[in-house]
Design an enzyme around this catalytic site. Structure first.
Site, short mmCIF file in Angstrom:
data_model
loop_
_atom_site.label_atom_id
_atom_site.label_comp_id
_atom_site.label_asym_id
_atom_site.label_seq_id
_atom_site.Cartn_x
_atom_site.Cartn_y
_atom_site.Cartn_z
CB SER A 1 4.41 9.41 11.08
OG SER A 1 3.15 8.80 11.03
CD GLU B 1 13.44 0.59 9.18
OE1 GLU B 1 13.87 1.57 9.82
OE2 GLU B 1 14.02 -0.50 9.14
CE LYS C 1 -1.64 2.87 2.95
NZ LYS C 1 -1.61 4.07 2.12
CD GLU D 1 10.32 12.72 11.25
OE1 GLU D 1 9.17 12.31 11.51
OE2 GLU D 1 11.15 12.02 10.65
CB SER E 1 2.16 7.62 0.61
OG SER E 1 1.49 8.84 0.81
CB CYS F 1 13.37 8.99 8.29
SG CYS F 1 14.09 7.93 7.03
P1 NAD Z 1 2.64 8.44 7.38
O1 NAD Z 1 2.84 7.75 8.67
O2 NAD Z 1 1.64 9.51 7.33
O3 NAD Z 1 2.26 7.40 6.25
C1 NAD Z 1 3.08 6.28 5.98
C2 NAD Z 1 2.20 5.19 5.44
O4 NAD Z 1 1.42 4.68 6.52
C3 NAD Z 1 1.22 5.67 4.38
O5 NAD Z 1 1.10 4.69 3.37
C4 NAD Z 1 -0.06 5.81 5.17
O6 NAD Z 1 -1.22 5.72 4.38
C5 NAD Z 1 0.06 4.66 6.14
N1 NAD Z 1 -0.76 4.75 7.33
C6 NAD Z 1 -1.13 5.87 7.99
N2 NAD Z 1 -1.94 5.54 9.03
C7 NAD Z 1 -2.07 4.20 9.02
C8 NAD Z 1 -2.79 3.27 9.82
N3 NAD Z 1 -3.52 3.66 10.85
N4 NAD Z 1 -2.69 1.96 9.53
C9 NAD Z 1 -1.94 1.54 8.50
N5 NAD Z 1 -1.26 2.38 7.68
C10 NAD Z 1 -1.32 3.69 7.95
O7 NAD Z 1 4.08 8.93 6.96
P2 NAD Z 1 4.43 9.82 5.73
O8 NAD Z 1 3.96 11.19 6.10
O9 NAD Z 1 3.98 9.19 4.46
O10 NAD Z 1 6.03 9.74 5.74
C11 NAD Z 1 6.78 10.54 6.57
C12 NAD Z 1 7.20 9.79 7.81
O11 NAD Z 1 7.86 8.58 7.43
C13 NAD Z 1 8.20 10.56 8.62
O12 NAD Z 1 7.93 10.44 9.99
C14 NAD Z 1 9.52 9.89 8.28
O13 NAD Z 1 10.51 10.06 9.25
C15 NAD Z 1 9.10 8.50 8.11
N6 NAD Z 1 10.08 7.77 7.29
C16 NAD Z 1 10.91 6.89 7.89
C17 NAD Z 1 11.88 6.20 7.15
C18 NAD Z 1 12.81 5.22 7.82
O14 NAD Z 1 13.51 4.50 7.12
N7 NAD Z 1 12.86 5.14 9.14
C19 NAD Z 1 11.97 6.42 5.78
C20 NAD Z 1 11.11 7.32 5.19
C21 NAD Z 1 10.15 7.98 5.96
#
Ligand code: NAD
Length: 508
Positions: A249, A270, A196, A402, A198, A304
Site C-alpha cells: 500500500s 510498487e 518478508k 483504492e 505478508s 493493484c
Molecule cells: P500492505 O502495505 O499492508 O503490506 C505490504 C507489505 O508491506 C507486507 O509485507 C507488510 O507487512 C509490509 N509492511 C507494512 N508496513 C510496513 C512498514 N512500516 N515497514 C515495512 N514493511 C511494511 O499491503 P497489502 O495489504 O499486503 O497489499 C495490498 C496493497 O498492495 C494494495 O495497495 C495494492 O495496490 C498493493 N499492490 C501493488 C502492486 C503493484 O505492483 N504496484 C502489486 C500488488 C499489490
C-alpha cells in the site's frame, strides 16, 4: 508462547490443507539454507479466508531474526556476485524447473492461503516460473556503453554491479508472483536477498525458499516472517541492507521510504492503483464487458491494476450496464476448494472484507446506486458479492480511493478531454485502459494518461519482457523486463589513465 516441538517446515503442510481441529503447525523462518526457529517467542495464525479457519502459524520475527538473515545474505553475497551471468542463469533455470515440478502443490497452497481460484493460482505459478526463466536469459544479454576515450589519454568503461543485500517486502494478493518479480531480477543481477512476505500469506514464499534450497547456495535467499512494523521496519533500517523493495500500500511505501531515507538507502516501490477503464462510444462493448469481468473481478478485485473505475461515454452508458450486470451476476463465487469452476473467491481477511463493506456503505450514503451486489453473502468465509456501483456523485470516495475488492464503479463523460482529466484525477498512476475502435484516439490517448501501463482494448495483460510499475503515488521502480535488472544494479564508471611515466600518452 510457541512450543519448539510444534515448529516445522512448510512441506509438513502437505499442500497447506491442515485438517480443522488438528494441532496447527508453526512454520519456521528460512535462513542460511535451512528452516530456523528464530529468536522470538510469538507466532500468529495464518487463515484460509474461504472458511475463516486457521491453517498454520507463522513466527512473528524480531529485529534479531532480521539481523541473522541479513548476516547470512551478506556472507553469501561475495560468492554469488562473483559467479558469471551464465552460472547464475543456470541456477535460476534449475530453480524454475524445481518450481515447475511442484507447480500443483504451490498453486493449492497459494489458493488455500489467499482464497484465489485454483486456475488463477496456477497462472501465478506459471508467471513465477516464467519470470525466473526470463531473468536467467536477460542477465546474459546485459550490455552498456562501449568503452571509450572521453578524456585525452584515459579510457572509460561502465560496469554494472549488484547492489548487495536486497530486502524484498511482499503483499498478500499475489504472494508468490510478487516474490518472483523481486527475487528473479534481484538474484539474476548478483544480489542476495532477505524476503518478508505478508504476515497473512507467508506459505508459498516459505515453501519456495525450501524448494530452492536444492539449487541456491545457502544464504542467497532468506525468508523472515512477521509484521511490517517489526520485520519490515528492521529491514528498512538495517545498515547492511542496500536496497529495500516493497510491493504494498501507499502507506507502507511511505513508511519504508522514510525509514530508508535516514540512511539514504535505495527503495523500489510498487504501490496501489485505481485504474480507469475509458470506454468510448465506438468501443466493442462485449469486449469491454469481458475485460471488466476478468480484470475487475479476477482475484476478487484485489489487484493493484484492477479494472475498477469505468469511465464510459454517456451515449453508451445504459447499453454497457445492460450487458455488464448479467455477466457480473453470472460469476461463480465460492470456496476455491469446490473446484476449478469457481471464478471468484473470498477477500483475504475479515478485516479487509469489513474495509470493503465500509466503502460500500459510504458510497451508498454519498448517493451511489448498487446495480448489483453491494453486500456480503450469508455463510462462512470473507466473501463480498461482485458489485457494480452507478450514479456516483462527482468526486465520490469510491471513484478516487483504492477499494481493493470486487467493486467496479461506473461514471460517465461526454468529451474526450473530460475523460482524460477524470482518469488522471486520482493520486494513483499505475495502469489504465482505453477502449475504442478509433485508431487516432488509440494512438493519441496513451500519451495523455499519467499511468505506468496503458492498455488499448485490453486490461491487465502482462508480458514478462515489459516493465510494470507506476507514477505518482503508485511508486517508482519497475518490475519485470530488463528495467528491473537495472533497478537492482548500480552503475560504476572505471577510468584508466594510459599516460606513461614520461608524461607521453600511448599513441595508437
Ligand atoms: P500492505 O502495505 O499492508 O503490506 C505490504 C507489505 O508491506 C507486507 O509485507 C507488510 O507487512 C509490509 N509492511 C507494512 N508496513 C510496513 C512498514 N512500516 N515497514 C515495512 N514493511 C511494511 O499491503 P497489502 O495489504 O499486503 O497489499 C495490498 C496493497 O498492495 C494494495 O495497495 C495494492 O495496490 C498493493 N499492490 C501493488 C502492486 C503493484 O505492483 N504496484 C502489486 C500488488 C499489490
Amino acid at each position: 508462547m510457541i512450543e519448539a516441538q510444534k515448529q516445522v517446515p512448510v512441506a509438513h503442510l502437505g499442500g497447506g490443507l491442515a485438517p480443522v481441529g488438528a494441532e496447527i503447525a508453526v512454520l519456521t523462518h528460512f535462513v542460511d539454507g535451512a528452516g530456523w526457529k528464530g529468536t522470538g517467542t510469538e507466532a500468529q495464525p495464518v487463515f484460509n479466508p474461504a472458511t475463516g479457519q486457521p491453517i498454520a502459524q507463522a513466527l512473528s520475527g524480531t529485529p534479531a531474526d532480521v539481523a541473522q538473515a541479513v548476516a547470512a545474505a551478506k556472507e553469501a553475497f561475495p560468492g554469488w556476485r562473483q559467479r558469471t551471468p551464465k552460472d547464475r542463469a543456470d541456477v535460476l533455470l534449475r530453480a524454475a524447473a524445481v518450481l515447475e515440478s511442484h507447480a500443483e502443490e504451490l498453486a493449492h497452497l497459494e489458493s488455500v492461503n489467499t482464497g484465489k481460484p485454483i486456475p488463477l493460482a496456477r497462472d501465478d505459478v506459471a508467471g513465477t516460473i516464467d519470470t525466473l526463466q526470463f531473468m536467467a536469459g536477460a542477465i546474459r544479454t546485459q550490455l552498456s556503453l562501449s568503452a571509450g576515450e572521453y578524456v585525452t589519454g584515459r579510457t572509460s568503461m561502465i560496469v554494472r554491479e549488484p547492489v548487495g543485500v536486497v530486502a524484498a517486502i511482499t503483499p498478500w494478493n499475489y504472494p508468490l508472483l510478487t516474490a518472483a518479480w523481486k527475487i528473479g531480477p534481484i538474484l539474476a543481477a548478483g544480489n542476495t536477498c532477505v524476503m518478508k512476505p505478508s504476515e497473512q500469506t507467508p506459505l508459498t514464499s516459505l515453501r519456495m525458499a525450501e524448494l530452492l534450497a536444492e539449487v541456491l547456495p545457502a544464504g542467497v535467499l532468506n525468508v523472515v516472517t512477521g509484521t511490517g512494523s517489526v520485520v519490515g521496519e528492521a529491514l528498512a533500517t538495517h545498515p547492511d541492507v542496500a536496497l529495500v523493495s516493497v510491493t504494498g500500500s501507499v502507506r507502507s511505501g511511505q513508511a519504508v521510504a522514510s525509514a530508508a531515507a535516514t540512511m539514504l538507502k535505495r527503495v523500489h516501490l510498487e504501490l496501489g492503483g485505481k485504474a480507469p477503464v475509458m470506454v468510448f462510444a465506438d468501443a466493442d462493448l462485449d469486449a469491454v464487458v469481458e475485460g471488466i469481468r476478468l480484470a475487475g473481478f479476477g482475484n476478487s478485485g484485489q489487484d493493484c491494476g484492477a479494472a475498477c473505475r469505468v469511465l464510459v461515454e454517456q451515449s453508451v452508458h445504459d447499453e454497457l450496464l445492460k450487458r455488464l450486470v448479467p455477466v457480473v451476476e453470472s460469476l461463480a463465487v465460492g470456496d476455491p476448494a469446490a473446484g476449478d469452476h469457481i471464478e471468484m473467491g473470498p477477500l483475504v481477511s475479515k478485516a479487509h472484507r469489513d474495509s470493503v463493506l465500509g466503502f460500500l456503505d459510504r458510497a451508498v450514503a454519498e448517493g451511489a446506486r448498487v446495480a448489483t451486489g453491494g453486500r456480503a453473502p450469508e455463510g462462512d468465509g470473507y466473501f463480498v458479492l461482485p458489485t457494480v456501483l452507478v450514479d456516483l456523485p462527482d468526486g465520490a470516495e469510491a471513484t478516487r480511493e483504492e477499494i481493493f475488492g470486487p467493486v467496479v464503479t461506473v461514471e460517465t463523460f461526454t468529451a474526450e478531454d473530460g475523460a482524460v482529466e477524470a482518469a488522471n484525477g486520482t493520486a494513483y498512476g499505475l495502469s489504465a485502459s482505453v477502449w475504442t475502435e478509433d485508431a487516432r484516439r488509440a494512438a493519441d490517448l496513451p500519451g495523455r494518461l499519467d499511468f505506468g501501463t496503458v492498455w488499448v482494448n485490453d486490461h491487465l495483460a502482462f508480458a514478462t519482457e515489459m516493465p510494470w510499475g507506476g507514477f505518482k503515488s503508485s511508486g517508482y521502480g519497475r518490475d519485470l523486463s530488463v528495467y528491473a535488472l537495472d533497478d537492482y544494479s548500480r552503475t560504476k564508471h572505471v577510468m584508466f589513465n594510459r599516460a606513461r611515466s614520461d608524461g607521453e600518452t600511448e599513441q595508437a
